[in-house]
Write a protein that holds these residues in place. Sequence first.
Motif, mmCIF file in Angstrom:
data_model
loop_
_atom_site.group_PDB
_atom_site.id
_atom_site.type_symbol
_atom_site.label_atom_id
_atom_site.label_comp_id
_atom_site.label_asym_id
_atom_site.label_seq_id
_atom_site.Cartn_x
_atom_site.Cartn_y
_atom_site.Cartn_z
ATOM 1 N N LYS A 239 46.547 20.246 -13.379
ATOM 2 C CA LYS A 239 46.147 18.856 -13.598
ATOM 3 C C LYS A 239 45.382 18.313 -12.395
ATOM 4 C CE LYS A 239 47.909 14.495 -15.451
ATOM 5 N NZ LYS A 239 49.069 13.788 -16.041
ATOM 6 N N PHE A 240 44.492 17.338 -12.682
ATOM 7 C CA PHE A 240 43.785 16.593 -11.649
ATOM 8 C C PHE A 240 44.345 15.174 -11.572
ATOM 9 C CE2 PHE A 240 40.809 19.917 -12.668
ATOM 10 C CZ PHE A 240 40.106 20.159 -11.500
ATOM 11 N N TYR A 241 44.401 14.640 -10.350
ATOM 12 C CA TYR A 241 44.786 13.243 -10.142
ATOM 13 C C TYR A 241 43.727 12.572 -9.268
ATOM 14 C CZ TYR A 241 49.431 14.873 -11.581
ATOM 15 O OH TYR A 241 50.480 15.437 -12.261
ATOM 16 N N GLY A 242 43.631 11.224 -9.404
ATOM 17 C CA GLY A 242 42.627 10.494 -8.637
ATOM 18 C C GLY A 242 43.166 9.660 -7.504
ATOM 19 N N ASP A 243 44.488 9.556 -7.405
ATOM 20 C CA ASP A 243 45.095 8.794 -6.313
ATOM 21 C C ASP A 243 46.580 9.137 -6.240
ATOM 22 O OD1 ASP A 243 46.431 7.294 -8.325
ATOM 23 O OD2 ASP A 243 44.884 5.743 -8.318
ATOM 24 N N TYR A 244 47.293 8.433 -5.341
ATOM 25 C CA TYR A 244 48.718 8.720 -5.139
ATOM 26 C C TYR A 244 49.616 7.957 -6.113
ATOM 27 C CZ TYR A 244 46.576 10.377 -0.828
ATOM 28 O OH TYR A 244 45.754 11.011 0.081
ATOM 29 N N LYS A 245 48.998 7.357 -7.110
ATOM 30 C CA LYS A 245 49.761 6.697 -8.175
ATOM 31 C C LYS A 245 49.683 7.499 -9.476
ATOM 32 C CE LYS A 245 48.940 2.119 -6.175
ATOM 33 N NZ LYS A 245 48.336 0.773 -6.371
ATOM 34 N N SER A 246 49.214 8.733 -9.376
ATOM 35 C CA SER A 246 49.091 9.651 -10.514
ATOM 36 C C SER A 246 48.052 9.200 -11.529
ATOM 37 C CB SER A 246 50.452 9.846 -11.218
ATOM 38 O OG SER A 246 51.403 10.372 -10.333
ATOM 39 N N SER A 247 47.055 8.425 -11.076
ATOM 40 C CA SER A 247 45.995 7.976 -11.980
ATOM 41 C C SER A 247 45.082 9.138 -12.361
ATOM 42 C CB SER A 247 45.155 6.878 -11.318
ATOM 43 O OG SER A 247 45.953 5.777 -10.948
ATOM 44 N N GLU A 248 44.417 8.974 -13.496
ATOM 45 C CA GLU A 248 43.458 9.982 -13.952
ATOM 46 C C GLU A 248 42.312 10.101 -12.952
ATOM 47 O OE1 GLU A 248 40.442 10.713 -17.780
ATOM 48 O OE2 GLU A 248 41.765 8.964 -17.701
ATOM 49 N N TYR A 249 41.837 11.321 -12.757
ATOM 50 C CA TYR A 249 40.713 11.547 -11.858
ATOM 51 C C TYR A 249 39.406 11.120 -12.523
ATOM 52 C CZ TYR A 249 37.199 13.952 -9.058
ATOM 53 O OH TYR A 249 36.102 14.235 -8.286
ATOM 54 N N THR A 250 38.620 10.278 -11.822
ATOM 55 C CA THR A 250 37.323 9.820 -12.310
ATOM 56 C C THR A 250 36.305 9.888 -11.173
ATOM 57 O OG1 THR A 250 37.563 7.475 -11.701
ATOM 58 C CG2 THR A 250 38.537 8.178 -13.819
ATOM 59 N N VAL A 251 35.065 9.584 -11.497
ATOM 60 C CA VAL A 251 34.005 9.585 -10.490
ATOM 61 C C VAL A 251 34.319 8.634 -9.342
ATOM 62 C CG1 VAL A 251 31.602 8.917 -10.092
ATOM 63 C CG2 VAL A 251 32.178 10.305 -12.080
ATOM 64 N N LEU A 252 34.970 7.518 -9.626
ATOM 65 C CA LEU A 252 35.231 6.501 -8.611
ATOM 66 C C LEU A 252 36.629 6.592 -7.994
ATOM 67 C CD1 LEU A 252 33.501 3.370 -10.198
ATOM 68 C CD2 LEU A 252 32.623 4.916 -8.439
ATOM 69 N N SER A 253 37.394 7.605 -8.338
ATOM 70 C CA SER A 253 38.719 7.772 -7.741
ATOM 71 C C SER A 253 38.601 7.951 -6.223
ATOM 72 C CB SER A 253 39.418 9.004 -8.314
ATOM 73 O OG SER A 253 39.665 8.864 -9.692
ATOM 74 N N PRO A 254 39.543 7.422 -5.453
ATOM 75 C CA PRO A 254 39.471 7.615 -4.000
ATOM 76 C C PRO A 254 39.755 9.049 -3.569
ATOM 77 C CG PRO A 254 41.467 6.415 -4.614
ATOM 78 C CD PRO A 254 40.616 6.497 -5.846
ATOM 79 N N ARG A 255 40.580 9.773 -4.333
ATOM 80 C CA ARG A 255 40.969 11.126 -3.957
ATOM 81 C C ARG A 255 40.684 12.123 -5.076
ATOM 82 N NH1 ARG A 255 41.235 10.999 1.143
ATOM 83 N NH2 ARG A 255 42.321 13.010 1.076
#
Length: 263
Positions: A239-255
């Motif tokens: 799985k991919f995550y976009g931040d430390y809140k387990s949000s979905e990974y997107t182009v604008l994700s911080p991580r």
Amino acid sequence: MSSKDWFIGYFDELYYKTYKPYEDEDRNKMEAEFIANVLNLPKGSKILDVGCGYARHAVYLAKMGYYISCLDISGYLLKKAEERVREFNVYNLIRIIKCDMRNMRFDHEYDAAYIFYTTFGYFSDDENFKVLNNLNKALKKSGLLLIDVPNPFRMFSSAFHASLLRGRDATRYTWLESGGYYILEKHDIDILNSRWIMDRVFIDKSTGRRVSQRISVVRIYMPIELKRFLNEAGFKIIKFYGDYKSSEYTVLSPRLIILCQAR
């Protein structure tokens, strides 16, 4: 010292004094809870923290009942880690290891490992791949790896918009105040070699004197590159995550955070 060896001596007292104020305990605990929730391992599991620093996450994971091996190249940060382990009274659950991650030699003894907050990408591509191979060898069969790097799409987008606003290159300057110092940060992206270059100048607040200059150079990996590296090193992407809140990974994700499993 050449720029490719920038990390030798970088993570010292000055680094600690100027970064730690941004890493309060609420943040450290929240990020440790994210690691624990994503790995979802039973208490008593053995976890390897690669590039542990001063054990800012490890002590919280130990408090949750995990056995943590903390590995880092910095003697200074490991000394701070030992102090922190005593402060949190988890010395029976944490092992401190001074080692270059390129030279890790573990034999399938860990249930999971994590390499967190821009600790991956310090070396050449071949050496970065060696780190992933070493991690695969450190994990038991079906062991989990959590790897966390900056989101390259967001980095490139920020650089692009900054260059449009100024009508020139994407170099960005930022003034910070931390740990008794004024810090001038110069951020550049080497687009031909996909490297993030940060030049930091430290000025003592009490004297106004420039006391140090540090340059870091970190490889920026696109998701497709990391997927290929991880697959070739023997991992299956989960799985991919976009931040430390387990949000979905997107182009604008911080991580860009990837959970994967050793095959």
